[in-house]
Design an enzyme around this catalytic site. Structure first.
Site: not given
Ligand code: G3P
Length: 218
Positions: A87
């Site tokens: 990633k």
């Molecule tokens: O895969 C991306 C993710 O980890 C971000 O999610 O909920 O932290 O915006 P969030």
């Protein structure tokens, strides 16, 4: 549509895998920190533990932000297991690193995508996946789903092989809309995957079926 789980929690990954619908895992440094996984050796061991649960597609994020170190780090992550997808953040050196790693046959997931231009750049560099963060766009009063729709259209126009991995998914509607739009993958927390099971009429209907069976068989 493929389902990835967005967590570094081994119990949650196992639970989603046991459900029989899991195609991969995405992690990031914040998710690793949330599980208390610190130190390079522990982090690499944790990626290996995740790979031992699932069949494929374990995204492991580089920490470096310069081209040379990102490539070195990406190669090392790819050595952990053939299931690893490296990633890489959407920055200038990241685009170059994606190009190099993908030309070596290492799968990459370009993360922190917030507009279609970034998605096009990553796809042209050869990313296997791009991760638009739709929830975080919603958080700043933009329309995350509109971005998914736009990227699907663009990738279809040019037959890009890069898969759209809709990320930062917060609830069922996000996931269902992504499926309608044709995102290849949704990565989401376990609660969103399990949330797909839920409908009050399902629970009510089952209760009635079981009560009627009990009446006739008591
Ligand atoms: O895969 C991306 C993710 O980890 C971000 O999610 O909920 O932290 O915006 P969030």
């Amino acid at each position: 549509m493929k389902f990835f789980i967005d967590t570094a929690n081994l119990a949650e990954i196992q639970e989603a895998y046991d459900l029989g619908v899991l195609d991969g895992v995405t992690t990031n440094p914040s998710l690793m920190a949330k599980e208390g996984i610190t130190g390079q050796a522990n982090i690499l061991a944790h990626y290996k533990a995740i790979c031992d649960i699932v069949d494929d597609n374990v995204s492991a994020e580089v920490i470096a932000t310069d081209y040379e170190t990102m490539v070195v780090e990406g190669r090392a992550l790819a050595q952990i297991d053939s299931k690893i997808v490296v990633k890489i953040p959407m920055i200038k050196d990241g685009v170059k690193a994606i190009k190099t790693l993908s030309s070596e046959g290492i799968r990459t997931n370009c993360t922190l995508i917030f507009n279609a231009g970034q998605a096009i750049l990553a796809a042209k560099a050869g990313a296997s996946y791009i991760s638009p963060f739709l929830g975080r766009l919603d958080d700043i009063s933009m329309d995350g789903l509109e971005l998914i729709d736009q990227i699907v259209t663009i990738f279809d126009n040019y037959d890009f092989e890069t898969e759209i991995l809709a990320a930062s998914i917060r609830h069922n509607i996000h996931l269902i809309k992504c499926a309608e739009m044709g995102a290849h993958i949704a990565t989401c927390p376990l609660k969103v995957i399990l949330g797909l099971l839920k409908h009050p009429l399902t629970d009510k209907g089952l209760e009635i079926f079981l009560a009627d069976y009990a009446k006739g068989n008591s």
